[in-house]
Scaffold this motif. Structure first.
Motif, PDB file in Angstrom:
ATOM      1  N   TRP A   1       0.830  -1.220   0.000  1.00 34.53           N
ATOM      2  CA  TRP A   1       0.000   0.000   0.000  1.00 34.53           C
ATOM      3  C   TRP A   1       0.860   1.264   0.000  1.00 34.53           C
ATOM      4  O   TRP A   1       0.678   2.154  -0.838  1.00 34.53           O
ATOM      5  CB  TRP A   1      -0.921  -0.039   1.230  1.00 34.53           C
ATOM      6  CG  TRP A   1      -1.667   1.205   1.511  1.00 34.53           C
ATOM      7  CD1 TRP A   1      -2.361   1.964   0.608  1.00 34.53           C
ATOM      8  CD2 TRP A   1      -1.811   1.849   2.784  1.00 34.53           C
ATOM      9  NE1 TRP A   1      -2.934   3.046   1.258  1.00 34.53           N
ATOM     10  CE2 TRP A   1      -2.608   2.996   2.587  1.00 34.53           C
ATOM     11  CE3 TRP A   1      -1.366   1.578   4.072  1.00 34.53           C
ATOM     12  CZ2 TRP A   1      -2.956   3.857   3.619  1.00 34.53           C
ATOM     13  CZ3 TRP A   1      -1.713   2.424   5.094  1.00 34.53           C
ATOM     14  CH2 TRP A   1      -2.508   3.548   4.868  1.00 34.53           C
ATOM     15  N   LEU A   2       1.835   1.329   0.926  1.00 37.60           N
ATOM     16  CA  LEU A   2       2.604   2.570   1.035  1.00 37.60           C
ATOM     17  C   LEU A   2       3.962   2.529   0.335  1.00 37.60           C
ATOM     18  O   LEU A   2       4.326   3.487  -0.345  1.00 37.60           O
ATOM     19  CB  LEU A   2       2.797   2.938   2.513  1.00 37.60           C
ATOM     20  CG  LEU A   2       1.546   3.427   3.247  1.00 37.60           C
ATOM     21  CD1 LEU A   2       1.895   3.862   4.650  1.00 37.60           C
ATOM     22  CD2 LEU A   2       0.848   4.561   2.516  1.00 37.60           C
ATOM     23  N   LEU A   3       4.686   1.430   0.471  1.00 39.49           N
ATOM     24  CA  LEU A   3       6.040   1.418  -0.079  1.00 39.49           C
ATOM     25  C   LEU A   3       6.025   1.187  -1.593  1.00 39.49           C
ATOM     26  O   LEU A   3       6.519   2.025  -2.356  1.00 39.49           O
ATOM     27  CB  LEU A   3       6.877   0.332   0.618  1.00 39.49           C
ATOM     28  CG  LEU A   3       8.365   0.388   0.298  1.00 39.49           C
ATOM     29  CD1 LEU A   3       9.014   1.576   0.972  1.00 39.49           C
ATOM     30  CD2 LEU A   3       9.060  -0.887   0.737  1.00 39.49           C
ATOM     31  N   ILE A   4       5.417   0.093  -2.035  1.00 45.28           N
ATOM     32  CA  ILE A   4       5.418  -0.195  -3.486  1.00 45.28           C
ATOM     33  C   ILE A   4       4.338   0.637  -4.179  1.00 45.28           C
ATOM     34  O   ILE A   4       4.615   1.419  -5.085  1.00 45.28           O
ATOM     35  CB  ILE A   4       5.225  -1.710  -3.753  1.00 45.28           C
ATOM     36  CG1 ILE A   4       6.351  -2.499  -3.075  1.00 45.28           C
ATOM     37  CG2 ILE A   4       5.219  -1.982  -5.258  1.00 45.28           C
ATOM     38  CD1 ILE A   4       6.218  -3.989  -3.157  1.00 45.28           C
ATOM     39  N   GLY A   5       3.085   0.478  -3.722  1.00 46.46           N
ATOM     40  CA  GLY A   5       1.968   1.186  -4.381  1.00 46.46           C
ATOM     41  C   GLY A   5       1.995   2.685  -4.179  1.00 46.46           C
ATOM     42  O   GLY A   5       1.552   3.446  -5.032  1.00 46.46           O
TER      43      GLY A   5
ATOM     44  N   ALA B   1       7.025 -10.329  -8.236  1.00 49.57           N
ATOM     45  CA  ALA B   1       6.856 -10.669  -9.660  1.00 49.57           C
ATOM     46  C   ALA B   1       6.089  -9.573 -10.388  1.00 49.57           C
ATOM     47  O   ALA B   1       6.426  -9.225 -11.526  1.00 49.57           O
ATOM     48  CB  ALA B   1       6.133 -12.011  -9.794  1.00 49.57           C
ATOM     49  N   ILE B   2       5.080  -9.027  -9.719  1.00 46.84           N
ATOM     50  CA  ILE B   2       4.287  -7.956 -10.342  1.00 46.84           C
ATOM     51  C   ILE B   2       5.181  -6.746 -10.643  1.00 46.84           C
ATOM     52  O   ILE B   2       5.167  -6.194 -11.738  1.00 46.84           O
ATOM     53  CB  ILE B   2       3.114  -7.538  -9.425  1.00 46.84           C
ATOM     54  CG1 ILE B   2       2.078  -8.649  -9.381  1.00 46.84           C
ATOM     55  CG2 ILE B   2       2.462  -6.247  -9.914  1.00 46.84           C
ATOM     56  CD1 ILE B   2       1.048  -8.474  -8.289  1.00 46.84           C
ATOM     57  N   VAL B   3       5.988  -6.401  -9.646  1.00 47.38           N
ATOM     58  CA  VAL B   3       6.870  -5.234  -9.813  1.00 47.38           C
ATOM     59  C   VAL B   3       7.873  -5.491 -10.938  1.00 47.38           C
ATOM     60  O   VAL B   3       8.074  -4.651 -11.827  1.00 47.38           O
ATOM     61  CB  VAL B   3       7.613  -4.936  -8.485  1.00 47.38           C
ATOM     62  CG1 VAL B   3       8.621  -3.825  -8.676  1.00 47.38           C
ATOM     63  CG2 VAL B   3       6.616  -4.560  -7.408  1.00 47.38           C
ATOM     64  N   ILE B   4       8.472  -6.678 -10.922  1.00 47.61           N
ATOM     65  CA  ILE B   4       9.484  -6.997 -11.942  1.00 47.61           C
ATOM     66  C   ILE B   4       8.841  -7.057 -13.336  1.00 47.61           C
ATOM     67  O   ILE B   4       9.386  -6.545 -14.310  1.00 47.61           O
ATOM     68  CB  ILE B   4      10.201  -8.331 -11.600  1.00 47.61           C
ATOM     69  CG1 ILE B   4      11.066  -8.123 -10.350  1.00 47.61           C
ATOM     70  CG2 ILE B   4      11.078  -8.794 -12.754  1.00 47.61           C
ATOM     71  CD1 ILE B   4      11.531  -9.399  -9.696  1.00 47.61           C
ATOM     72  N   MET B   5       7.631  -7.667 -13.390  1.00 50.73           N
ATOM     73  CA  MET B   5       6.927  -7.755 -14.688  1.00 50.73           C
ATOM     74  C   MET B   5       6.649  -6.367 -15.253  1.00 50.73           C
ATOM     75  O   MET B   5       6.865  -6.106 -16.437  1.00 50.73           O
ATOM     76  CB  MET B   5       5.598  -8.494 -14.509  1.00 50.73           C
ATOM     77  CG  MET B   5       5.607  -9.890 -15.072  1.00 50.73           C
ATOM     78  SD  MET B   5       4.022 -10.656 -14.807  1.00 50.73           S
ATOM     79  CE  MET B   5       2.928  -9.576 -15.683  1.00 50.73           C
TER      80      MET B   5
END
Lengths: 293, 74
Positions: free
Chosen positions: A196-200, B52-56
């Motif tokens: 939620w906060l770091l990646i998104g 995997a989502i991030v890498i994709m």
């Protein structure tokens, strides 16, 4: 602060004020809207962000637990239905203007100056839409299987395992009430916080990664907005005639809703008006489309 | 819409649609025996899926950039 950031802040000030209002309306210890409704109906429970859970009523519908909708949690269900139905007429304005979960991640994304090249953005809107509704279908499958006892429900439903609202509510409770509330961590909440906060929030351009992929209410509101747009209700439209192709709209849209031809993908659009304030080619219209006029 | 775009769209949809159910069911054995943690062992799959989502997404972006470069010949 750069000149452009200042300009964006001033032009979109009402939306950012609405973000703050959304926090005070839904998140405890304030939860002003929920508190007002509870007061009117004589409910003595202490309201929190969970009192208007954005996902549980959807879980109940697809899991066949209609008794929950019409039972003691009627306010939660009424709130979710109101958000979805209002999206037909006005677009997903709750998501774009009031939702505290989306507001916090978007605000964090805007506040932390990470260079654009380190941020993730999918420019192909069909791919984003496919993933968004793919996750929604996955959510519905689990809700159906658990709801109809085709899978174990011993450890709760899928929506409560990864709950960004819980994380936000516990942060707020720790900040404004009891500091020990922040000690609520378990592996689900850590994964949620990370995405939620770091990646998104930080790593996704626009800071709406959670809203884009993991919010079933957002996905359903997007569908409702698409239907409303076709029926001629409020929607953002692009005027090809005055477009210079500068792509500023694409880089500003927090929901990645601007296609490569600069038209708006309505299932993603939250009527935030960032594109309208940045470029004259976008307008909020009702009735006939710009091209028909 | 070209067939490759359609395929890409349906592939992304299928991957996303299977992510939650697979993380829920594949970890049931861990969940059924212990349940010590509130996510029922989903962490086994959740981290790889998120990564995997991030890498994709990164790879798709890089691939598209490469294709665009080849098309324009720059």
């Amino acid at each position: 602060m750069s000149l452009r950031a200042k300009e964006t802040l001033v032009k979109n000030r009402w939306r950012y004020i609405a973000f703050v209002a959304g926090f005070f309306l839904f998140v405890a210890p304030f939860a002003l809207l929920t508190r007002a409704v509870y007061f009117l109906v004589g409910n003595t429970a202490e309201p929190t962000l969970h009192s208007v859970c954005f996902r549980m009523p959807i879980d109940w519908i697809f899991g066949g637990r209609f008794y929950s909708i019409f039972g003691s949690s009627w306010f939660m269900a009424a709130f979710v239905f109101t958000v979805i139905i209002s999206s037909i007429f006005f677009g997903a304005v709750f998501c774009g203007w009031l939702c505290p979960v989306g507001a916090v991640s978007e605000a964090l994304s805007r506040a932390v100056p990470i260079p654009k090249r380190f941020r993730i953005r999918i420019r192909d809107t069909t791919l984003t839409v496919s993933m968004r509704y793919g996750f929604l279908v996955g959510f519905i499958i689990i809700a159906f299987l658990v709801g109809y006892k085709l899978a174990s429900d011993q450890f709760g439903s899928i929506c409560c395992r990864y709950c960004s609202s819980s994380v936000l509510q516990n942060f707020a409770s720790a900040l404004f009430e009891d500091p020990s509330a922040v000690g609520y961590w378990h592996s689900g909440s850590i994964i949620t916080l990370l995405f939620w906060l770091l990646i998104g929030g930080l790593m996704f351009s626009g800071g709406r990664g959670w809203c884009l992929f993991f919010c079933p209410l957002g996905a359903l509101s997007g569908l409702a907005h698409k239907i409303g747009g076709r029926l001629g209700f409020y929607r953002v439209e692009h005027n090809k005639g005055i477009c210079t192709g500068c792509n500023r709209c694409q880089s500003l849209c927090p929901m990645w809703a601007i296609k490569n031809d600069h038209t708006v993908e309505r299932t993603l659009c939250v009527n935030c008006k960032e594109c309208i304030h940045a470029c004259d080619a976008y307008k909020l219209v009702r009735g006939k489309s710009i091209e028909d006029n | 819409m070209r067939i490759t775009e359609k395929l890409k769209m349906w592939w992304a949809f299928a991957m996303a649609a299977s992510a939650l159910p697979s993380s829920y069911f594949l970890t049931m054995s861990c969940c059924g025996t212990c349940a010590g943690c509130p996510i029922c062992g989903s962490c086994l799959l959740a981290y790889p899926i998120l990564l995997a989502i991030v890498i994709m997404a990164r790879l798709i972006r890089a691939g598209k950039g490469l294709l665009r470069q080849r098309q324009t010949g720059q």
